[in-house]
Structures are given as structure tokens and as C-alpha cells.
Design a protein around this motif. Structure first.
Motif, PDB file in Angstrom:
ATOM      1  N   ILE A 112       0.830  -1.195   0.000  1.00  0.00           N
ATOM      2  CA  ILE A 112       0.000   0.000   0.000  1.00  0.00           C
ATOM      3  C   ILE A 112       0.869   1.252   0.000  1.00  0.00           C
ATOM      4  N   ASN A 113       0.314   2.317  -0.551  1.00  0.00           N
ATOM      5  CA  ASN A 113       0.923   3.643  -0.520  1.00  0.00           C
ATOM      6  C   ASN A 113       0.377   4.339   0.721  1.00  0.00           C
ATOM      7  N   ARG A 114       1.191   4.424   1.759  1.00  0.00           N
ATOM      8  CA  ARG A 114       0.725   4.978   3.032  1.00  0.00           C
ATOM      9  C   ARG A 114       0.295   6.433   2.878  1.00  0.00           C
ATOM     10  N   ASP A 115       1.034   7.198   2.085  1.00  0.00           N
ATOM     11  CA  ASP A 115       0.703   8.614   1.908  1.00  0.00           C
ATOM     12  C   ASP A 115      -0.661   8.778   1.248  1.00  0.00           C
ATOM     13  N   ALA A 116      -0.943   7.957   0.233  1.00  0.00           N
ATOM     14  CA  ALA A 116      -2.232   8.025  -0.453  1.00  0.00           C
ATOM     15  C   ALA A 116      -3.365   7.652   0.504  1.00  0.00           C
ATOM     16  N   PHE A 117      -3.141   6.638   1.328  1.00  0.00           N
ATOM     17  CA  PHE A 117      -4.157   6.233   2.298  1.00  0.00           C
ATOM     18  C   PHE A 117      -4.485   7.388   3.246  1.00  0.00           C
ATOM     19  N   GLU A 118      -3.447   8.033   3.760  1.00  0.00           N
ATOM     20  CA  GLU A 118      -3.667   9.126   4.703  1.00  0.00           C
ATOM     21  C   GLU A 118      -4.384  10.294   4.027  1.00  0.00           C
ATOM     22  N   GLU A 119      -4.006  10.609   2.793  1.00  0.00           N
ATOM     23  CA  GLU A 119      -4.642  11.706   2.069  1.00  0.00           C
ATOM     24  C   GLU A 119      -6.122  11.434   1.833  1.00  0.00           C
ATOM     25  N   LEU A 122      -7.920   7.290   4.984  1.00  0.00           N
ATOM     26  CA  LEU A 122      -7.857   5.883   5.367  1.00  0.00           C
ATOM     27  C   LEU A 122      -6.714   5.655   6.342  1.00  0.00           C
ATOM     28  N   ASP A 123      -6.840   4.648   7.165  1.00  0.00           N
ATOM     29  CA  ASP A 123      -5.802   4.334   8.151  1.00  0.00           C
ATOM     30  C   ASP A 123      -4.815   3.335   7.554  1.00  0.00           C
ATOM     31  N   PRO A 124      -3.582   3.749   7.237  1.00  0.00           N
ATOM     32  CA  PRO A 124      -2.615   2.809   6.651  1.00  0.00           C
ATOM     33  C   PRO A 124      -2.184   1.711   7.612  1.00  0.00           C
ATOM     34  N   ASP A 125      -2.448   1.903   8.901  1.00  0.00           N
ATOM     35  CA  ASP A 125      -2.131   0.860   9.874  1.00  0.00           C
ATOM     36  C   ASP A 125      -3.250  -0.170  10.002  1.00  0.00           C
ATOM     37  N   ARG A 135     -12.571  -2.868  -1.981  1.00  0.00           N
ATOM     38  CA  ARG A 135     -13.462  -2.038  -2.799  1.00  0.00           C
ATOM     39  C   ARG A 135     -13.796  -0.729  -2.081  1.00  0.00           C
ATOM     40  N   SER A 136     -14.110  -0.805  -0.809  1.00  0.00           N
ATOM     41  CA  SER A 136     -14.450   0.400  -0.054  1.00  0.00           C
ATOM     42  C   SER A 136     -13.290   1.388  -0.042  1.00  0.00           C
ATOM     43  N   ALA A 137     -12.077   0.886   0.208  1.00  0.00           N
ATOM     44  CA  ALA A 137     -10.898   1.758   0.224  1.00  0.00           C
ATOM     45  C   ALA A 137     -10.642   2.342  -1.159  1.00  0.00           C
ATOM     46  N   SER A 138     -10.834   1.518  -2.194  1.00  0.00           N
ATOM     47  CA  SER A 138     -10.612   1.982  -3.568  1.00  0.00           C
ATOM     48  C   SER A 138     -11.588   3.091  -3.926  1.00  0.00           C
ATOM     49  N   GLU A 139     -12.842   2.940  -3.523  1.00  0.00           N
ATOM     50  CA  GLU A 139     -13.841   3.986  -3.786  1.00  0.00           C
ATOM     51  C   GLU A 139     -13.436   5.302  -3.143  1.00  0.00           C
ATOM     52  N   GLN A 140     -12.928   5.221  -1.927  1.00  0.00           N
ATOM     53  CA  GLN A 140     -12.538   6.441  -1.208  1.00  0.00           C
ATOM     54  C   GLN A 140     -11.332   7.086  -1.887  1.00  0.00           C
ATOM     55  N   GLY A 145     -10.009  11.614  -5.657  1.00  0.00           N
ATOM     56  CA  GLY A 145      -8.999  12.018  -6.625  1.00  0.00           C
ATOM     57  C   GLY A 145      -7.570  11.833  -6.153  1.00  0.00           C
ATOM     58  N   VAL A 146      -7.376  10.952  -5.171  1.00  0.00           N
ATOM     59  CA  VAL A 146      -6.024  10.734  -4.659  1.00  0.00           C
ATOM     60  C   VAL A 146      -5.210   9.905  -5.649  1.00  0.00           C
ATOM     61  N   THR A 147      -5.797   8.832  -6.155  1.00  0.00           N
ATOM     62  CA  THR A 147      -5.176   8.015  -7.202  1.00  0.00           C
ATOM     63  C   THR A 147      -6.223   7.709  -8.259  1.00  0.00           C
ATOM     64  N   GLN A 148      -5.767   7.371  -9.451  1.00  0.00           N
ATOM     65  CA  GLN A 148      -6.698   7.074 -10.536  1.00  0.00           C
ATOM     66  C   GLN A 148      -7.426   5.754 -10.301  1.00  0.00           C
ATOM     67  N   TYR A 149      -6.710   4.791  -9.718  1.00  0.00           N
ATOM     68  CA  TYR A 149      -7.294   3.474  -9.423  1.00  0.00           C
ATOM     69  C   TYR A 149      -6.998   3.122  -7.972  1.00  0.00           C
ATOM     70  N   GLY A 150      -7.804   2.208  -7.452  1.00  0.00           N
ATOM     71  CA  GLY A 150      -7.526   1.748  -6.103  1.00  0.00           C
ATOM     72  C   GLY A 150      -6.443   0.688  -6.071  1.00  0.00           C
ATOM     73  N   ILE A 151      -6.556  -0.301  -6.969  1.00  0.00           N
ATOM     74  CA  ILE A 151      -5.670  -1.465  -6.892  1.00  0.00           C
ATOM     75  C   ILE A 151      -5.363  -2.017  -8.268  1.00  0.00           C
ATOM     76  N   THR A 152      -4.248  -2.719  -8.369  1.00  0.00           N
ATOM     77  CA  THR A 152      -3.868  -3.443  -9.581  1.00  0.00           C
ATOM     78  C   THR A 152      -3.078  -4.680  -9.184  1.00  0.00           C
ATOM     79  N   TRP A 153      -2.967  -5.610 -10.114  1.00  0.00           N
ATOM     80  CA  TRP A 153      -2.095  -6.785  -9.954  1.00  0.00           C
ATOM     81  C   TRP A 153      -1.927  -7.429 -11.312  1.00  0.00           C
ATOM     82  N   PRO A 154      -0.876  -8.203 -11.511  1.00  0.00           N
ATOM     83  CA  PRO A 154      -0.695  -8.880 -12.799  1.00  0.00           C
ATOM     84  C   PRO A 154      -1.784  -9.937 -12.996  1.00  0.00           C
TER      85      PRO A 154
END
Length: 395
Positions: A112-119, A122-125, A135-140, A145-154
């Protein structure tokens, strides 16, 4: 192995040369898939390497060639195979023998990007632990407008296997191939729950697909702060720490479909040794295999890569020096491994003869599922296609 992991592995080879006087020539082959293809071709031509670093996914495919010698027959007589962690040794022991030497082993975790979570407030801890929480965290993150997407993976079969494992679900019958020849892909309710969530995340632009087997692309999306979360291997710990200069990265356990957490499947690779080499070579190969399992070498490898230490002496040495207390990101995957139920067949990675073909089908059909109007028919088509692959191979 490339990048920092390749550099660490090359140094281990150099150190062995200096200590024992035997030259070690490592040949970079870009990916596990290339190693498999080149290995099978080498068996056909008779021009095979002394050791082969094979992805655990392809274990049965290599064993089915009948052209490898169990490393237990090559290691020195006084080598103690009981040093390997139970969860590791369980997979690589076939018919009572250690078939290959575990080395770079891993499981999938979340970064996780702790800075993005705090902005985003969200609680990065307290990172997401389930898909619903992801999904809930990604929506937030996206709505603010903190990040374009919540999550990715190969898009790689390993992540599907890992979700199955945490739910205590087998990917195939015959206990994932550990109790005989598998004949079918299992599609329990959890599989429908997974793909329903996955498709919903894609439809709502909360997840972005970097591509099939797109490990580097997924990592880049995270490093470039396009996504605040990425699922990938614990082997990425060292690289992500080095590359995340503009934000603080942290590691968290893999998010499960539900609150059930039976355990992850193993990832990474082990070293196989071909049969039919000149007998005098096996003593030198055994010496190198033994060296790579030594606590100091496993400790060096773990620190330089992020792959978890796979022997108890190396784990003990790291704990005694306070390594995990000072570097908690390196402990996430090890805890995840050891908290898993090694006796549950669902936590053993599938042993499939046509593993590469099954992998390709699951990855390709996952894209079809994401693009479909309804997932049910596409999941049924996925099952049919995998079943056909298994039937063709075993019958």
C-alpha cells in the motif's frame, strides 16, 4: 532472476566460487515461462544445464519428463532436509523424496501507498483485509482524486490460486493433483464471488488490468502512484522500498474473499537437477545445493530480495539479530506462510502436468469474464476449457 534479485543471486554464485573453487555460470532467461520452454527443449536435445530454476507452478510438468534426479539423492549424505519449514518442504517432497531444492519461495501479499491512504482519510495501519474492504478503500481513494485506481495486480493464475487457498478451496480435484491425476477445475461459490467482485472493480474503474503476466507493468502503476494498492510477490519488497522515493510504501497481508483465511499457496521456484549428467558433476552440484540452503546464504538472499527464508535456522538467525523488528515489511509473507494450515490440501499449490496450458486458459478466460455481460456463462466456459486440457493430458 533480474534486477536486485539477480544481483544478489549472482553474488551468491561468486561467493561459492571463492569458497569452493568451482565455477558457477548463471544464465538469465527473462521469465519462468522461458525457463520452462528452454528446459523442455534442452531435455529433447540433450544439451541441458546442470541446475534448473523452475517455477513451483511447473513442478509436475518437469517431473513428468522423467529426466530429473531427486536432489535428495544428490545432496551430501549428512545434509539435514528437516531444516526446511514444513509449509515449504510439504510441496517439494514428492513420493517421500525431496524432488528439488527449495530456494526462492514466496507468497502473494499486498503493498500500500501509506501517503495516499492518509490523504484519502484511510488508516494505513489498518489496511483492507477482505475484497469488500478493498473495494471500499478503492472507492474512497478514487472518489477523492487521490489516485486514478484503487488497486492493480498482474493477470496471473497465482493470484487466483491464492484466493482459492485462503478460502480453503481446491483449484482442481484429486487434492490439487497431490492425490492423483486431476480431471476438473473446481468452481465453488467462492470463485463466482471472486469474479463478481473483480468484474465490478473493473467496470467501476477501481481496478486496472496491467495485462497478462504483466508483473513489471503492475509494479510501475503502483510506483507511479496510479494505484494505491498492488498485489504481487513478497520478492518485490526490496525493489519497492528502493523505488518508492516519492511516497512511503508498506506491506500488508493478502486480502481474502471472505473472512476465512486458511492460508496461501507457495510461490517462487526451486532447483531441479537433470538425470544423465556425468556422475562426477553430481558431487559439485550437491555441494552448491547444500551451500544455497545454508543459514547465512538464505539470510543474505532474504535480505537482498524479500523472498522469505525457507529454513528454520535462517529464520532463527534473523529473529535473533532483530531483523524483522527493524524491517517489518519482510515479515508479512513469512507470518502469512506460517499462520497457514500446511496440512490443508488447499494450501498446496496445484501439481498439474499441463500446468502451463491451464495457466494460459485461466488467464485468458479471466479477461473474457471481465468483458462479459454475465460472468456465469464465462466461468462455465473457463471450467470446460480447463477440463478439456486436463483430459487431453492425462488420457
Amino acid at each position: 532472476m533480474g534486477g536486485t534479485n539477480g544481483e544478489t543471486l549472482n553474488q551468491i554464485g561468486t561467493d561459492f566460487e571463492e569458497e569452493f573453487g568451482t565455477g558457477v555460470n548463471m544464465e538469465f532467461q527473462d521469465s519462468y515461462e522461458n525457463v520452462l520452454t528452454n528446459t523442455l527443449s534442452a531435455f529433447d536435445s540433450g544439451n541441458v544445464s546442470d541446475m534448473l530454476q523452475v517455477d513451483s507452478l511447473f513442478a509436475q510438468q518437469v517431473l513428468d519428463t522423467d529426466q530429473v534426479r531427486p536432489v535428495e539423492e544428490i545432496l551430501p549424505d549428512d545434509f539435514d532436509a528437516d531444516i526446511f519449514l514444513d509449509n515449504v518442504a510439504e510441496f517439494f517432497t514428492v513420493d517421500g523424496d525431496l524432488a528439488s531444492l527449495p530456494f526462492n519461495n514466496s507468497n502473494a501479499i499486498m503493498y500500500i501507498n501509506r501517503d495516499a491512504f492518509e490523504e484519502a482519510g484511510l488508516d494505513p495501519d489498518d489496511p483492507p483485509q477482505t475484497l469488500a474492504e478493498v473495494r471500499s478503500a478503492s472507492e474512497q481513494l478514487v472518489d477523492q482524486g487521490v489516485t486514478q485506481y484503487g488497486i492493480t495486480w498482474p493477470n496471473h493464475v497465482w493470484f487466483v490460486e491464492t484466493w482459492y487457498g485462503f478460502e480453503g478451496e481446491l483449484l482442481t480435484d484429486a487434492e490439487n493433483g497431490h492425490a492423483g491425476e486431476p480431471s476438473e477445475l473446481r468452481t465453488p461459490d467462492a470463485a463466482y464471488d471472486l469474479y463478481d467482485w473483480w468484474k465490478g472493480m473493473a467496470d467501476d474503474d477501481l481496478y486496472t488490468n496491467p495485462g497478462i503476466e504483466a508483473w513489471g507493468e503492475a509494479t510501475s502503476l503502483f510506483i507511479e502512484q496510479e494505484a494505491a494498492m498492488v498485489l504481487t510477490s513478497t520478492a518485490s519488497v526490496a525493489g519497492l522500498i528502493a523505488d518508492s522515493e516519492d511516497f512511503t510504501v508498506d506491506a500488508a497481508p493478502y486480502p481474502s474473499i471472505s473472512e476465512t483465511r486458511v492460508g496461501p499457496v507457495i510461490g517462487g521456484a526451486s532447483f531441479y537437477v537433470p538425470d544423465g549428467l556425468p556422475e562426477e558433476r553430481y558431487e559439485e552440484i550437491g555441494q552448491l545445493l547444500e551451500y544455497m540452503a545454508q543459514p547465512e546464504v538464505q539470510t543474505e538472499w532474504h535480505k537482498g530480495s524479500g523472498y522469505y527464508p525457507i529454513t528454520q535456522p535462517s529464520v532463527d538467525a534473523l529473529r535473533e539479530e532483530g531483523w524483522f523488528e527493524e524491517n517489518p515489511m519482510y515479515q508479512v509473507a513469512l507470518d502469512q506462510l506460517q499462520n497457514g494450515d500446511a496440512s490443508d490440501p488447499a494450501t498446496k499449490r496445484a501439481l498439474l502436468g499441463p500446468a502451463r496450458n491451464v495457466q494460459t486458459v485461466i488467464q485468458n478466460k479471466s479477461v473474457d469474464i471481465l468483458n462479459a455481460d454475465s460472468i456465469d456463462a464465462e466461468i462455465e466456459a473457463l471450467k470446460t476449457e480447463v477440463d478439456d486440457v486436463l483430459t487431453e493430458y492425462y488420457n
